[in-house]
Design a protein around this motif. Structure first.
Motif, PDB file in Angstrom:
ATOM      1  N   PRO A 358       0.835  -1.210   0.000  1.00 26.94           N
ATOM      2  CA  PRO A 358       0.000   0.000   0.000  1.00 26.94           C
ATOM      3  C   PRO A 358       0.871   1.262   0.000  1.00 26.94           C
ATOM      4  O   PRO A 358       2.088   1.200   0.180  1.00 26.94           O
ATOM      5  CB  PRO A 358      -0.783  -0.133   1.307  1.00 26.94           C
ATOM      6  N   SER A 359       0.223   2.383  -0.210  1.00 28.38           N
ATOM      7  CA  SER A 359       0.952   3.660  -0.159  1.00 28.38           C
ATOM      8  C   SER A 359       1.476   3.899   1.251  1.00 28.38           C
ATOM      9  O   SER A 359       0.950   3.367   2.230  1.00 28.38           O
ATOM     10  CB  SER A 359       0.033   4.804  -0.582  1.00 28.38           C
ATOM     11  N   ARG A 360       2.513   4.717   1.338  1.00 30.77           N
ATOM     12  CA  ARG A 360       3.128   4.968   2.638  1.00 30.77           C
ATOM     13  C   ARG A 360       3.597   6.422   2.694  1.00 30.77           C
ATOM     14  O   ARG A 360       3.724   7.105   1.670  1.00 30.77           O
ATOM     15  CB  ARG A 360       4.314   4.035   2.864  1.00 30.77           C
ATOM     16  N   LEU A 361       3.885   6.856   3.920  1.00 26.33           N
ATOM     17  CA  LEU A 361       4.380   8.196   4.146  1.00 26.33           C
ATOM     18  C   LEU A 361       5.893   8.207   3.906  1.00 26.33           C
ATOM     19  O   LEU A 361       6.622   7.385   4.482  1.00 26.33           O
ATOM     20  CB  LEU A 361       4.071   8.645   5.583  1.00 26.33           C
ATOM     21  N   GLY A 362       6.380   9.108   3.063  1.00 25.90           N
ATOM     22  CA  GLY A 362       7.794   9.145   2.724  1.00 25.90           C
ATOM     23  C   GLY A 362       8.319  10.576   2.648  1.00 25.90           C
ATOM     24  O   GLY A 362       7.564  11.553   2.654  1.00 25.90           O
ATOM     25  N   VAL A 363       9.649  10.657   2.576  1.00 22.79           N
ATOM     26  CA  VAL A 363      10.337  11.942   2.541  1.00 22.79           C
ATOM     27  C   VAL A 363      11.210  11.995   1.297  1.00 22.79           C
ATOM     28  O   VAL A 363      11.994  11.076   1.041  1.00 22.79           O
ATOM     29  CB  VAL A 363      11.203  12.158   3.803  1.00 22.79           C
ATOM     30  N   ARG A 364      11.082  13.082   0.564  1.00 19.09           N
ATOM     31  CA  ARG A 364      11.945  13.346  -0.596  1.00 19.09           C
ATOM     32  C   ARG A 364      12.896  14.474  -0.219  1.00 19.09           C
ATOM     33  O   ARG A 364      12.472  15.530   0.235  1.00 19.09           O
ATOM     34  CB  ARG A 364      11.099  13.736  -1.801  1.00 19.09           C
ATOM     35  N   ALA A 371      17.969  16.447  -6.175  1.00 20.81           N
ATOM     36  CA  ALA A 371      17.301  15.384  -5.427  1.00 20.81           C
ATOM     37  C   ALA A 371      18.306  14.286  -5.084  1.00 20.81           C
ATOM     38  O   ALA A 371      19.126  13.877  -5.918  1.00 20.81           O
ATOM     39  CB  ALA A 371      16.140  14.808  -6.228  1.00 20.81           C
ATOM     40  N   VAL A 372      18.252  13.815  -3.842  1.00 22.16           N
ATOM     41  CA  VAL A 372      19.146  12.749  -3.374  1.00 22.16           C
ATOM     42  C   VAL A 372      18.458  11.409  -3.639  1.00 22.16           C
ATOM     43  O   VAL A 372      17.377  11.133  -3.110  1.00 22.16           O
ATOM     44  CB  VAL A 372      19.451  12.928  -1.878  1.00 22.16           C
ATOM     45  N   GLN A 373      19.117  10.589  -4.466  1.00 22.68           N
ATOM     46  CA  GLN A 373      18.526   9.311  -4.847  1.00 22.68           C
ATOM     47  C   GLN A 373      19.127   8.136  -4.086  1.00 22.68           C
ATOM     48  O   GLN A 373      18.466   7.113  -3.909  1.00 22.68           O
ATOM     49  CB  GLN A 373      18.723   9.076  -6.361  1.00 22.68           C
ATOM     50  N   ASP A 374      20.372   8.271  -3.651  1.00 23.73           N
ATOM     51  CA  ASP A 374      21.073   7.131  -3.050  1.00 23.73           C
ATOM     52  C   ASP A 374      20.903   7.060  -1.544  1.00 23.73           C
ATOM     53  O   ASP A 374      21.466   6.170  -0.903  1.00 23.73           O
ATOM     54  CB  ASP A 374      22.564   7.192  -3.385  1.00 23.73           C
ATOM     55  N   GLN A 375      20.191   7.979  -0.939  1.00 26.11           N
ATOM     56  CA  GLN A 375      19.961   7.967   0.497  1.00 26.11           C
ATOM     57  C   GLN A 375      18.487   8.204   0.777  1.00 26.11           C
ATOM     58  O   GLN A 375      17.849   9.042   0.137  1.00 26.11           O
ATOM     59  CB  GLN A 375      20.795   9.041   1.195  1.00 26.11           C
ATOM     60  N   GLU A 376      17.961   7.414   1.728  1.00 26.02           N
ATOM     61  CA  GLU A 376      16.570   7.574   2.124  1.00 26.02           C
ATOM     62  C   GLU A 376      16.522   8.174   3.521  1.00 26.02           C
ATOM     63  O   GLU A 376      17.218   7.712   4.438  1.00 26.02           O
ATOM     64  CB  GLU A 376      15.849   6.232   2.107  1.00 26.02           C
ATOM     65  N   VAL A 377      15.699   9.178   3.668  1.00 26.93           N
ATOM     66  CA  VAL A 377      15.568   9.864   4.952  1.00 26.93           C
ATOM     67  C   VAL A 377      14.665   9.031   5.854  1.00 26.93           C
ATOM     68  O   VAL A 377      13.511   8.771   5.507  1.00 26.93           O
ATOM     69  CB  VAL A 377      14.988  11.273   4.769  1.00 26.93           C
ATOM     70  N   PRO A 378      15.164   8.580   7.029  1.00 21.72           N
ATOM     71  CA  PRO A 378      14.297   7.793   7.923  1.00 21.72           C
ATOM     72  C   PRO A 378      13.215   8.670   8.544  1.00 21.72           C
ATOM     73  O   PRO A 378      13.457   9.799   8.929  1.00 21.72           O
ATOM     74  CB  PRO A 378      15.282   7.270   8.979  1.00 21.72           C
TER      75      PRO A 378
END
Length: 922
Positions: A358-364, A371-378
């Motif tokens: 399902p869809s989820r809450l995320g941070v870009r 835009a940072v593609q190689d790191q995901e913001v927790p």
């Protein structure tokens, strides 16, 4: 029965209802029925809010007096124009006029105070009656409005026919009138157990549960579905049919911070209403999607509210928060991204589900515009915290910046990789740092302030004046720390560190070494704005320079730079800075004086100083005397030497010279006591002139002026000595002397360079009347002529003063003494019509004063003199003219002559004869 009523129809309770408490029976009509007399009611008397007229008048007068005083005080202020003052006066008068007109009206009404009071009572009574009428109408309206709900339902004819014909009523119809019996606890428990059983069978056999609805519990007649970190939903059934609709009973958030249960509100009603519609149309899959999206939206709004609260605290003006539809955009480090430069921000929104998720809450994360593609913001979706989120992003950004700096500095020989240690914290950027070993004894930590994003150094005391903004600043930091100690000690000694001086590199190449890395500019307090000291750090070593700068419209420019012949250490001591100040001040002073001499075309040269000092190599400036001033009284060499620094950092410069002949004519006169800047040695003819000047000032102009004053002083003192006059005071700017000891007559001459000389006389000096002629003679012919004029004119002027004083004690007229020049005076006896001329002439090589009758010598030309009044010849003086009156003078038929000492007696004798001939003895 006739009655007398008030407007309100009330009976006057204060009056007797019956006369003497009994009915009033008419005595004249016995047998008739007695009439009841009802008196008019007395109106309530209103006194509340009344103010006595005299009190009102006194208060108005006092208020007018206070306002008048206030206006007078405002008008006394000097910064107000006449127009403003007039406007204030008119405004005050108009306002007072209105108030007193009101008082006049009240005074006129007070004449009928009783009638006015009765009108007020009547008005209040009518107003109360009107309010009662309005309340009655409003109460009737309320009764009508509430009675609209108390209606009897329409008769149910069908049920009535059924009951009358069969004796029984329809069960469904009776339910509306006959309430059901309440369930007992046992019956309620049985119903709930049946519902639990039906729910279990339906969810297990008939419903297709979504993936994220597998976690549920059944209790109390409802099924509770739990979605981790999102919500709980309670569902129940309304029928035993497996195909019947499920109903949404309750809904709860299970993340922090949130409201556990939605309160009764339109939002709750809307969620339940739309939820039941979706359950009917799409079942469990639809209700999950609906509630899941609702929770995602609420989480984003919660984060937005938290960010808004942060803007009111320490994060104010450092965050920009915007909502774009269902996406929260937060920009951080505002000060690091000015207008037109790259910015950094995060976007919190709902990411689409992939692969059945399902869809989820995320941070870009957009870092520096990319835009940072190689790191995901927790993002902690269980416990939402806007501050933790932004701190985590900033910590990641800080680690990225410090890592980039470390990798770039590793390629520079200034910072080897072993001299750098990187420490990164996952959530707190202030605990992330890049430790740089600048010197073996000075480590420093490079930090990034989390809120503003600016660079910072720790410890601050060992850092540069400003935090670095780029890697080049870190490379230059070594040079900054080398200079920091010099600048700190320079400030403590009164130096000014000039951080605002900026020059073009092309311009500096013409003055400083080509390998220059860093330049620090210093200026001593009290120096001119154009003079600075430059400390230059280059690959070739450390050097010190004196530079002359100019402030141009766009930037500073440099016109001159001289290297100071000293070599300082990186750890400069206070003694070194003191010697540096002396050397730089001396070089500036010598350069400025050389520049002035070059402009004037004066011959000069620099030679090593005769005073040897290994720490200070300051030369002396030799000047050709005859080239500086056109005079031949001095030896043709002047030596200008730098003697050091005095109070407030001023330069002490001494000019040494010598006259061609000894200055013995000065005798024992202590000129040094009167002018501490000049000292003489009369026997050798040597003199020294001392200057106390600011750094950057020239002494050439004041030196020329003092040389002229020395020359003039020598000449003046020689004149005074030649006349044997006692000197009262002697200095380079003035000379005071006494020219007659008997009358204690003194004079003073002030002179300054080539400017006009001034003659100063005491207020009661006899020569005040010819001061202008004497001052003219002083500037044209010199002091010798003036001294001679003071000596030869003194007896005659004293005689004139005696005559004026004698005539002033009588009431027969006035005597006027007119000064035509230094050697020509005219005395005019206005009341007696006698005019005499006194002239100084040389006879047989001896000076004599000659007196003549002005009318007899030239009657035609002298008729209109002094206002054209009638004149006559002085017949009283014929005895003097002919020699009949004998004295220390010589008769000349039409006049007389007397020596310088005898002229006073002659003048007084003439005065006595003139007044004796008129019968007046003064």
């Amino acid at each position: 029965m006739p009655q007398a009523m008030t407007p309100g129809g009330l009976v006057d309770a204060s009056c007797d209802e019956f006369q003497h408490g009994t009915p009033n029976h008419s005595a004249s009509a016995p047998g008739k029925q007695a009439e009841l007399v009802i008196r008019n009611p007395r109106l309530p008397h209103i006194t509340q809010g009344f103010i006595e007229l005299r009190l009102l008048a006194s208060r108005l007068v006092q208020d007018s007096h206070n306002r008048l005083q206030g206006m007078v005080g405002l008008l006394a202020e000097g910064d107000r124009s006449d127009g403003d003052k007039k406007a204030r006066i008119i405004e005050h008068m108009l306002e007072r006029r209105k108030q007193f007109i009101k008082l006049l009206v009240l005074t006129m009404w007070a004449k009928n105070a009783q009638a006015v009071s009765e009108v007020i009572d009547l008005k209040v009574f009518l107003d109360t009656r009107q309010e009662i009428f309005h309340k009655v109408v409003w109460n009737l309206y309320e009764v009508r409005r509430k009675m609209s709900y108390a209606r009897i339902p329409n008769p149910d004819l069908d049920t009535a026919v059924r009951v009358l014909s069969t004796g029984r009523a329809n069960t469904a119809m009776t339910r509306r009138y006959v309430p059901r019996k309440k369930l007992t606890s046992k019956e309620t428990l049985k119903v709930l157990r049946d519902l639990n059983t039906l729910l279990s069978l339906r969810l297990a056999l008939h419903e297709k549960l979504p993936t994220y609805f597998r976690d549920y519990t059944i209790a109390s007649g409802r099924a509770t579905f739990t979605v981790a970190d999102e919500f709980e939903a309670d569902l129940c059934i309304g029928d035993e049919d497996p195909k019947s609709q499920l109903y949404l009973v309750d809904f709860r958030f299970i993340f922090e911070p949130s409201v556990k249960t939605l309160p009764a509100s339109p939002i709750r009603d809307d969620v339940e209403g739309r939820g039941n519609i979706i359950l009917k149309q799409r079942g469990l899959e639809g209700i999950y999607d609906y509630l899941h999206e609702f929770v995602m939206t609420d989480k984003i709004c919660t984060l937005a509210r938290q960010f808004k609260i942060m803007l009111t605290g320490r994060w104010t003006e450092n965050l920009v928060v915007n909502m774009r539809r269902r996406t929260l955009v937060v920009q951080y480090w505002i000060s690091r991204a000015p207008e037109g430069e790259t910015k950094s921000w995060i976007e919190v929104g709902v990411k689409r589900g992939t692969g059945g998720r399902p869809s989820r809450l995320g941070v870009r994360w957009i870092r520096d515009g990319k835009a940072v593609q190689d790191q995901e913001v927790p993002l902690d979706v269980a416990v939402l915290s806007a501050e933790n989120l932004i701190k985590t992003v900033i910590a990641m950004h800080t680690k990225h910046i410090l890592t980039s700096i470390q990798s770039r500095l590793a390629h520079s020989p200034v910072f080897p990789l072993s001299a750098m240690v990187l420490t990164a914290h996952p959530t707190d950027s202030f605990n992330s740092s890049l430790k740089l070993q600048l010197t073996p004894s000075i480590p420093v930590k490079l930090l990034i302030e989390p809120i503003t994003g600016r660079f910072a150094l720790h410890p601050p005391a060992m850092a540069a004046a400003h935090a670095p903004t780029c890697i080049e600043d870190l490379i230059k930091l070594k040079f900054v720390l080398t200079q920091e100690e010099v600048e700190t000690r320079a400030r403590s000694m009164g130096w000014e560190v000039l951080k605002m001086l900026k020059f073009r590199k092309e311009e500096l190449k013409g003055f400083f070494p080509s390998t220059t890395k860093y330049i620090s500019y210093l200026r001593r307090e009290g120096w001119g704005k154009e003079w600075v000291i430059a400390m230059v750090l280059a690959d070739t070593g450390q050097t010190w320079w004196v530079a002359k700068v100019h402030e141009a419209p766009s930037q500073w420019s440099m016109s001159m730079a001289l290297e100071i012949p000293v070599h300082g250490e990186a750890n400069a001591t206070y003694g070194f800075l003191g010697n540096l100040e002396k050397m730089s001040s001396a070089m500036i002073t010598l350069y400025v004086n050389q520049s002035v001499l070059v402009e004037k075309g004066v011959q000069h040269k620099l030679q090593p100083s005769k005073v040897a000092d290994p720490k200070l190599t300051i030369p002396d400036l030799y000047i050709r005397f005859s080239s500086l001033i056109h005079a031949n009284w001095g030896i043709d060499v002047l030596r200008l030497t730098f003697q050091g620094l005095g109070a407030e950092g001023k330069c002490i410069v001494t000019v040494l010279g010598r006259t061609k002949e000894p200055m013995t004519q000065l005798g024992s006169t202590n000129i040094s006591a009167a002018d501490s800047d000049v000292s003489f040695h009369p026997q050798s003819g040597s003199y020294a002139i001392r200057f106390n000047i600011n750094v950057g000032e020239s002494v050439i102009e004041p030196l020329v002026e003092k040389l002229h004053r020395i020359e003039r002083l020598i000449r003046f003192v020689a004149v005074i000595r030649r006349f044997n006059l006692p000197c009262l005071d002697v200095s380079l700017g003035r000379i005071a002397f006494t020219y007659d000891t008997e009358s204690n007559s003194s004079a003073e001459v002030s002179f300054s360079g080539d400017r006009e000389m001034k003659l100063h006389l005491p207020p009661r000096s006899p020569h005040i009347r010819i001061k202008g002629f004497l001052e003219h003679k002083l500037n044209v012919s010199g002091l010798e002529t003036v001294v001679m004029a003071l000596t030869v004119t003194l007896p005659l002027l004293l005689a004139f003063e005696r005559i004026e004083a004698a005539v002033g004690d009588t009431s027969d007229g006035h005597v006027f003494v007119l000064s035509r020049s230094v050697d020509w005076f005219r005395i005019y006896y206005r009341r007696l019509g006698v005019v005499l001329d006194w002239q100084l002439q040389c006879r047989k090589s001896v000076l004599h004063w000659f007196v003549r009758d002005a009318v007899s010598s030239n009657p035609e030309s002298e008729v209109d003199i002094v206002g054209g009044e009638a004149r006559r010849q002085a017949e009283e003086l014929r005895g003097i003219w002919s020699g009949e009156v004998v004295g220390d003078w010589e008769p000349l038929k039409s006049g007389a002559a007397a020596g310088l000492r005898e002229v006073g007696a002659l003048a007084w004798k003439i005065h006595e004869l003139i007044y004796a001939g008129m019968g007046v003895i003064s």
